[in-house]
Design an enzyme around this catalytic site. Sequence first.
Site, PDB file in Angstrom:
ATOM      1  CG  LEU A  48      -2.052  -1.066   1.182  1.00 40.96           C
ATOM      2  CD1 LEU A  48      -2.890  -0.981   2.450  1.00 40.96           C
ATOM      3  CD2 LEU A  48      -2.938  -0.917  -0.045  1.00 40.96           C
TER       4      LEU A  48
ATOM      5  CG  ASP B 220       4.501  -8.920  -5.055  1.00 43.98           C
ATOM      6  OD1 ASP B 220       4.575  -7.967  -4.250  1.00 43.98           O
ATOM      7  OD2 ASP B 220       5.495  -9.400  -5.615  1.00 43.98           O
TER       8      ASP B 220
ATOM      9  CG  HIS C  35       6.859   0.944  -8.805  1.00 41.14           C
ATOM     10  ND1 HIS C  35       7.666   1.216  -7.737  1.00 41.14           N
ATOM     11  CD2 HIS C  35       6.853  -0.410  -8.941  1.00 41.14           C
ATOM     12  CE1 HIS C  35       8.156   0.088  -7.247  1.00 41.14           C
ATOM     13  NE2 HIS C  35       7.675  -0.920  -7.955  1.00 41.14           N
TER      14      HIS C  35
END
Lengths: 318, 444
Positions: free
Chosen positions: B73, B317, B321
């Site tokens: 997160l 997962d 970004h």
Amino acid sequence: MRHFISIADLDREEAIAVLATAEHMAETQSRSIRKLPTLVGTTVVNLFFEDSTRTRISFEAAAKRLSADVINFSAKGSSVSKGESLKDTALTLQAMGADAVVVRSGSSGAAHLLAHAGWIDQPIVNAGDGAHEHPTQAMLDAFTLRRHLRPGDLTAGLDGLHVVIVGDVLHSRVARSNVLLLTLLGARVTLVAPPALVPVGAAAWPCRITYDLDEALATGPDAVMMLRVQRERMVGGGFFPTAGEYSRRYGLTTARAAALPDHAIVLHPGPMNRGFEIAGDVADSPRSVIVEQVASGVFVRMAVLYHLLATDSREGLR
Amino acid sequence: MTADQTAPPLATDHAPLLIRGGRPYGEDVQDVLVVKGRIEAVGTSLEAPAEAEIVDADGCIVLPGLVDLHTHLREPGGEEAETIESGTRAAARGGFTAVHAMANTTPVADTAGVVEQVARRGETSGWCSVRPVGAVTVGLAGERLAELDAMANSRAKVRVFSDDGKCVHDPVLMRRALEYVKSFDGVIAQHAQDPRLTEGAQMHEGVVSAELGLAGWPAVAEESIIARDVLLAQHVGSRLHVCHLSTAGSVDIVRWAKQRGIAVTAEVTPHHLLLTDENVRDFDAVYKVNPPLRTAADVEAVREGLADGTIDIVATDHAPHPRDAKDREWDQAAMGMTGLETALALVQRTMVDEGRLSWREVARVLSERPAEIGRDEDQGQQLAAGAPAHVLVWDPRPVRTTDPAEHSSRGRNSPFAGLELPGLNRLTLLGGRPTVRDGAVVEH
């Protein structure tokens, strides 16, 4: 051709066309006035993120002999060393009006990214990207091989020739581009390296791989290409125990060179580690074409720039 | 004594809600009645109470709300990439009612203070339950154990500990961690990556890395750590969880360990169920992830392992970004992919539509088992009277082209951009309160 990124993008016909143009370029370079007006008014940027004086000045000479303006942009001391990204550099070059960008980078795929990310519209020439490809080096090697071993025919490939490439294959973009190009042109390639310097997965390449240099040389190759051992890239270390052991097993010594067929030539992309992967006497011997490779490099790079930038390359040389 | 932070509040004041005509677990058509935040009844032709909202679930699959054991997160510290608010919105749209937030934030979630803060921000956001994962070692440095007991006994009641992103590679430290968490029924979730074998590694080591000249991340670097860890777990009698297992060899080792009765569980990501190292050929860093995309044979092996139960769960997962971290040369780009909003679609496409997993098994791998491993007592429960109403109504029929620009995650780094994927989140209930309807979040 829009870009010159990878030998894998070429077919045989295109490769031979570039070699033929390079022969024309070579011919012009024996005239008293060597400068051609072909690229007057165009600007070629040499964008070098990695130090390589040899390759940079070769491209610079090629562009200048075609009358292009050349801007050298090297990473050291520039905004790149202050953290500017490839993207921002590309946008800057685009805004400045570069007509072509010659890029050298330590990152595999950098030239491909520059050509396809949409940051810049101009033709991109790969002057070496990481351990991926160095296509103009392979072209100059093929050019040199052809001049010596298949002279006189501008349409010839390298059919039937056997080339042995020796050394640090793992870290070598030169080896990768040459395996692709020499086999594309019909040659048979044998790679020789200590096992740790053969990439895992290389068994899929269109060439034979052996760990035994003497066995490979005993087959009587037409050419032997020595690769530079790239000690600066050897992350993790331990690829071979000592320089001495490497040299004994994989160095091109005078004895090994003496046993080659009379017509066989010796190549090295430079810069050489004399006395390590190649004996100084071999590098300086008549069968060595190492200095000639440097000259070939200018002709081939002139040809590549010509194919990418000349207003109508089908009309031939002006 | 303060209340713990492990369960979202039930929507006791929400109007009753009758999910009509759906198929729980993809089996027989049964209605599901939700009253005061709990499932009141599951059965055929249920009467709708007065003032009940009726949701037409004809043709839809009804599942327990999904639980992700592996989510990044990014908050605190990485808010440019994701916040707890944006990440939990993304989770809700993916059908999740709980996520486990990985510890590699800034500061690292290695103290009770940080994990309680993360859990509290999750509660405030209200899109799903946020269960913090605690770091195994201080600062993820792999040198000394963090205060695991303090995190376990905090209001966040941490049960999963991981240095994810980094491997607990020191064998003594790993042994001590496995032993230590036994006292509070914790589990070590290992990022299995031998650091020496992967120095500078850029992609799976094999045919493609050889061609592209990118430094290889060999399968053995994952497998050797898993082999060591299952033996350690056996030796000290502890629970081990293997994060994002990616190779055929890893599946074999976990299968072997389970046959020997070792308490190991394993997860696979949605992307490792579909993508391969062939995707790297264009040097597009959206495909850069750790562990790397493997070969087609590995994809087949992890699908097989998931189908036969060797691999217990699917975990995303999810690793958002900022764009600039991906718009780079491959070797300089960040590793990771978003996944919360595409996870169930990927599982449907790669497993259900291929006939390798039933919807009941999907409930197991995406809800029940992750909740068990993470000790989320409130989540992953059977769709039955009395259970908290964490429910997903999934329509498997619509097919849509994935567009990361439409995602709620701040991360646009979805490797599935442009790919047609099945399914639509018709309704997600968190404790009886709708968080998503027809694919869109329900503002509160």
